[in-house]
Design a protein around this motif. Structure first.
Motif, PDB file in Angstrom:
ATOM      1  N   ASP A   1      42.591  38.930  37.651  1.00 16.52           N
ATOM      2  CA  ASP A   1      41.759  39.270  36.505  1.00 16.52           C
ATOM      3  C   ASP A   1      40.337  38.790  36.719  1.00 16.52           C
ATOM      4  O   ASP A   1      39.990  38.253  37.778  1.00 16.52           O
ATOM      5  CB  ASP A   1      42.354  38.671  35.225  1.00 16.52           C
ATOM      6  CG  ASP A   1      42.603  37.162  35.339  1.00 16.52           C
ATOM      7  OD1 ASP A   1      42.029  36.525  36.257  1.00 16.52           O
ATOM      8  OD2 ASP A   1      43.362  36.621  34.518  1.00 16.52           O
TER       9      ASP A   1
ATOM     10  N   LYS B   1      47.994  33.586  40.113  1.00 14.90           N
ATOM     11  CA  LYS B   1      49.110  34.494  39.872  1.00 14.90           C
ATOM     12  C   LYS B   1      48.643  35.751  39.135  1.00 14.90           C
ATOM     13  O   LYS B   1      49.416  36.693  38.974  1.00 14.90           O
ATOM     14  CB  LYS B   1      50.186  33.794  39.038  1.00 14.90           C
ATOM     15  CG  LYS B   1      50.809  32.588  39.721  1.00 14.90           C
ATOM     16  CD  LYS B   1      51.789  31.883  38.799  1.00 14.90           C
ATOM     17  CE  LYS B   1      52.331  30.611  39.443  1.00 14.90           C
ATOM     18  NZ  LYS B   1      53.254  29.891  38.531  1.00 14.90           N
ATOM     19  N   LYS B   2      47.394  35.752  38.699  1.00 13.00           N
ATOM     20  CA  LYS B   2      46.847  36.902  37.973  1.00 13.00           C
ATOM     21  C   LYS B   2      45.593  37.426  38.667  1.00 13.00           C
ATOM     22  O   LYS B   2      44.746  36.644  39.097  1.00 13.00           O
ATOM     23  CB  LYS B   2      46.502  36.510  36.532  1.00 13.00           C
ATOM     24  CG  LYS B   2      47.695  36.103  35.691  1.00 13.00           C
ATOM     25  CD  LYS B   2      47.255  35.766  34.275  1.00 13.00           C
ATOM     26  CE  LYS B   2      48.434  35.362  33.408  1.00 13.00           C
ATOM     27  NZ  LYS B   2      48.006  35.032  32.014  1.00 13.00           N
TER      28      LYS B   2
END
Length: 203
Positions: free
Chosen positions: A78, A75-76
């Motif tokens: 990064d 969901k990220k």
């Protein structure tokens, strides 16, 4: 009305413009190989869901077999995402100092943490030129196939868990094992890997 693409945050990962643009392009659109684990390419793509918004698929491909060897969904978007993908790719592979991994100039790939891990693994890092998707054409082609065959027919996944299950099935059960490629002599990535490893053992 179409939903706008999410902006990429991660400001703490960004490097000065001049420093980023000086990153080396070792591949120079030469995607040819003579064996496995010589040239890898990596990238991320956006996947939309109704309940969880935009999620992110990160993959690594071996250019010899076109097999997706590293995979992570989150969901990220990064550095942890691309590091997790890298670890999944090297887990069952034999890595030597000859391996090159090619990425774009995204903040996740230019981060100190990512490049430190590549150094520890003796993997050389190659970068696409700014605004030149042709430098990473095989991965662009994979994403196009994935969107056409797996994502667009949905057209929007209900939630993160649903998307994760469908994408995992597409990559590991279909793309790697069943999808033939004209560039591979109409073989699947798995067939090419098995043939290559068999040939190496017989040599």
């Amino acid at each position: 009305m179409s939903t706008p693409l999410p902006s990429i945050s991660g400001k703490r990962l960004r490097l000065p413009k001049t420093k980023v643009e000086q990153r080396p392009n070792l591949l120079k659109q030469d995607f040819s190989t003579t064996g496995l684990n010589q040239k890898w390419t990596a990238d991320m793509t956006y996947i939309q869901t109704k309940r969880n918004g935009w999620c992110y698929l990160s993959t690594i491909m071996d250019l010899h077999s076109r097999r997706i060897t590293g995979y992570s969904f989150s969901k990220k978007m990064d550095t942890d995402l691309v590091l997790k993908t890298l670890e999944s790719a090297v887990k069952n592979r034999t890595i030597t100092g000859e391996l090159i991994i090619h990425t774009d100039l995204g903040s996740q790939y230019t981060s100190d943490d990512y490049n430190q891990r590549l150094t520890e693994l003796y993997i050389r890092h190659s970068y696409s030129r700014k605004g030149c998707p042709y430098d990473n054409a095989p991965m662009e082609s994979f994403h196009a196939s994935l969107k056409k065959e797996c994502v667009y027919p949905v057209p929007v996944f209900e939630d993160y868990e649903t998307a994760a299950a469908v994408l995992f099935e597409y990559v590991h059960a279909f793309y790697n094992k069943k999808r033939i490629h004209s560039s591979l002599g109409y073989q699947t990535p798995l067939q090419v890997e098995i043939a290559t490893l068999t040939s190496q053992m017989a040599a």
